[in-house]
Every structure is written in structure tokens, then in C-alpha cells.
Design a protein around this motif. Structure first.
Motif, PDB file in Angstrom:
ATOM      1  N   UNK A  60     -28.689  16.458 -28.042  1.00 30.19           N
ATOM      2  CA  UNK A  60     -27.786  16.802 -29.140  1.00 30.19           C
ATOM      3  C   UNK A  60     -27.549  15.628 -30.088  1.00 30.19           C
ATOM      4  N   UNK A  61     -28.209  14.504 -29.811  1.00 30.80           N
ATOM      5  CA  UNK A  61     -28.090  13.332 -30.670  1.00 30.80           C
ATOM      6  C   UNK A  61     -26.841  12.499 -30.429  1.00 30.80           C
ATOM      7  N   UNK A  62     -26.220  12.673 -29.269  1.00 32.80           N
ATOM      8  CA  UNK A  62     -25.002  11.927 -28.942  1.00 32.80           C
ATOM      9  C   UNK A  62     -25.357  10.822 -27.946  1.00 32.80           C
ATOM     10  N   UNK A  63     -24.886   9.627 -28.208  1.00 33.59           N
ATOM     11  CA  UNK A  63     -25.172   8.484 -27.338  1.00 33.59           C
ATOM     12  C   UNK A  63     -24.480   8.636 -25.985  1.00 33.59           C
ATOM     13  N   UNK A  64     -25.090   8.111 -24.938  1.00 40.75           N
ATOM     14  CA  UNK A  64     -24.444   8.144 -23.619  1.00 40.75           C
ATOM     15  C   UNK A  64     -23.136   7.356 -23.638  1.00 40.75           C
ATOM     16  N   UNK A  65     -22.129   7.832 -22.924  1.00 43.51           N
ATOM     17  CA  UNK A  65     -20.883   7.068 -22.857  1.00 43.51           C
ATOM     18  C   UNK A  65     -21.095   5.776 -22.063  1.00 43.51           C
ATOM     19  N   UNK A  66     -20.318   4.777 -22.395  1.00 43.02           N
ATOM     20  CA  UNK A  66     -20.392   3.509 -21.676  1.00 43.02           C
ATOM     21  C   UNK A  66     -19.704   3.697 -20.322  1.00 43.02           C
ATOM     22  N   UNK A  67     -20.385   3.372 -19.220  1.00 45.36           N
ATOM     23  CA  UNK A  67     -19.750   3.541 -17.915  1.00 45.36           C
ATOM     24  C   UNK A  67     -18.617   2.535 -17.698  1.00 45.36           C
ATOM     25  N   UNK A  68     -17.520   3.021 -17.108  1.00 42.27           N
ATOM     26  CA  UNK A  68     -16.388   2.164 -16.816  1.00 42.27           C
ATOM     27  C   UNK A  68     -16.388   1.759 -15.346  1.00 42.27           C
ATOM     28  N   UNK A  69     -15.754   0.632 -15.060  1.00 42.43           N
ATOM     29  CA  UNK A  69     -15.623   0.151 -13.684  1.00 42.43           C
ATOM     30  C   UNK A  69     -14.525   0.941 -12.971  1.00 42.43           C
ATOM     31  N   UNK A  70     -14.465   0.791 -11.648  1.00 40.93           N
ATOM     32  CA  UNK A  70     -13.402   1.437 -10.873  1.00 40.93           C
ATOM     33  C   UNK A  70     -12.043   0.946 -11.357  1.00 40.93           C
ATOM     34  N   UNK A  76     -30.382  -0.460 -15.759  1.00 42.80           N
ATOM     35  CA  UNK A  76     -30.088   0.936 -15.541  1.00 42.80           C
ATOM     36  C   UNK A  76     -28.579   1.102 -15.453  1.00 42.80           C
ATOM     37  N   UNK A  77     -28.077   2.066 -16.180  1.00 41.60           N
ATOM     38  CA  UNK A  77     -26.647   2.361 -16.162  1.00 41.60           C
ATOM     39  C   UNK A  77     -26.282   3.060 -14.856  1.00 41.60           C
ATOM     40  N   UNK A  78     -25.097   2.743 -14.353  1.00 41.19           N
ATOM     41  CA  UNK A  78     -24.556   3.397 -13.166  1.00 41.19           C
ATOM     42  C   UNK A  78     -23.144   3.865 -13.504  1.00 41.19           C
ATOM     43  N   UNK A  79     -22.830   5.090 -13.124  1.00 37.44           N
ATOM     44  CA  UNK A  79     -21.529   5.683 -13.390  1.00 37.44           C
ATOM     45  C   UNK A  79     -20.780   5.875 -12.073  1.00 37.44           C
ATOM     46  N   UNK A  80     -19.464   5.763 -12.126  1.00 38.02           N
ATOM     47  CA  UNK A  80     -18.633   5.952 -10.946  1.00 38.02           C
ATOM     48  C   UNK A  80     -18.314   7.438 -10.793  1.00 38.02           C
ATOM     49  N   UNK A  81     -18.611   7.965  -9.615  1.00 41.37           N
ATOM     50  CA  UNK A  81     -18.241   9.338  -9.275  1.00 41.37           C
ATOM     51  C   UNK A  81     -17.061   9.269  -8.313  1.00 41.37           C
ATOM     52  N   UNK A  82     -16.129  10.175  -8.491  1.00 44.24           N
ATOM     53  CA  UNK A  82     -14.994  10.302  -7.585  1.00 44.24           C
ATOM     54  C   UNK A  82     -15.264  11.515  -6.702  1.00 44.24           C
ATOM     55  N   UNK A  83     -15.202  11.298  -5.401  1.00 44.77           N
ATOM     56  CA  UNK A  83     -15.459  12.375  -4.446  1.00 44.77           C
ATOM     57  C   UNK A  83     -14.133  12.919  -3.923  1.00 44.77           C
ATOM     58  N   UNK A  84     -14.026  14.237  -3.900  1.00 49.06           N
ATOM     59  CA  UNK A  84     -12.856  14.939  -3.380  1.00 49.06           C
ATOM     60  C   UNK A  84     -13.303  15.635  -2.098  1.00 49.06           C
TER      61      UNK A  84
END
Length: 136
Positions: A53-63, A1-9
Motif C-alpha cells: 500500500x506504499x506505507x513504510x514499516x513502523x519503527x519497532x519499539x523496545x520493551x 533485520x528488524x525485530x518486533x516485540x510480541x506480547x503473549x496472552x
């Protein structure tokens, strides 16, 4: 499972969240927990629209990669707060699964599902989604 980094403000009034790898994927909450829940749902919807829309998910980046790209240069004196957000996609296709549970626990699950107006499957899916969203 892909995990994406969220930045909290975080400020005194609310908490904003954004996922740099998914431009425009943002959410707000009254506190960190609510913001993480909101950004998890926002990511699911953002990604579903992209896939439709037929667009692939972006590759998640590390912190570390996000830092090198300049996304972590926040306000001086304001601590950087991150959350790892799971990508929870629905396929709109049901699959039958055979699981084993204690009989007493199954009765409790069925009672709780009924109280919430859910089927057993919907209740278990909801519980699993919450557990996965909460992280490790």
C-alpha cells in the motif's frame, strides 16, 4: 533485520499474540511455540500488505518503550510474556547464491527436500526461515 516485540496472552486453552507496533497484527496458538510461529507469519503478511500500500514499516519499539506507552499493564497476577519476532520479508525476486557445503550433507539435504516435495533452494530457504524465526 528488524525485530518486533510480541506480547503473549497465555491461558489454559490457548495463547494469543499481538504486536503493539503493528495494530491488528495478531495470532493464536495452542502453546507459546505455536503462537510465536503464527505471529511471525502474521507479521510477514501484515507488513507485506502495508508495503504494497506504499506505507513504510513502523519503527519497532523496545520493551521499555512499550511499557512506558502502557502496553504492558496486563492482568494482575498474570506474568508478562514477550517474544522478539523477526521481520522476514520476501522481495519476490530470486537471487543466485554460490555456497559451499560438505558433499555428504548436500546429499542429505537433497534427500530431505525430495521427501517434502521441495527443491533444494526451497528447502534451504525454509530451514533458514525456521532458524531465524526461532531467535538467537
Amino acid at each position: 533485520m528488524a525485530r518486533y516485540i510480541a506480547i503473549l496472552d497465555i491461558d489454559d486453552e490457548a495463547v494469543g499474540a499481538e504486536i503493539p507496533d503493528c495494530p491488528g497484527c495478531t495470532a493464536m496458538g495452542r502453546d507459546e511455540d505455536e503462537a510465536v510461529q503464527a505471529i511471525t507469519e502474521a507479521l510477514r503478511e501484515w507488513m507485506a500488505d502495508r508495503i504494497a500500500d506504499g506505507v513504510a514499516p513502523p519503527v519497532p519499539r523496545s520493551i521499555k518503550m512499550l511499557d512506558r506507552a502502557g502496553f504492558l499493564s496486563g492482568t494482575p497476577g498474570s506474568p508478562a510474556v514477550f517474544a522478539s519476532i523477526p521481520l522476514l520479508l520476501d522481495e519476490s525476486r530470486l537471487v543466485r547464491a554460490n555456497i559451499s557445503l560438505d558433499a555428504g550433507f548436500l546429499k542429505t539435504i537433497d534427500q530431505e527436500a525430495k521427501l517434502r516435495g521441495l527443491t533444494r533452494s526451497a528447502f534451504l530457504t525454509s530451514a533458514a526461515r525456521e532458524k531465524i524465526s526461532a531467535g538467537r
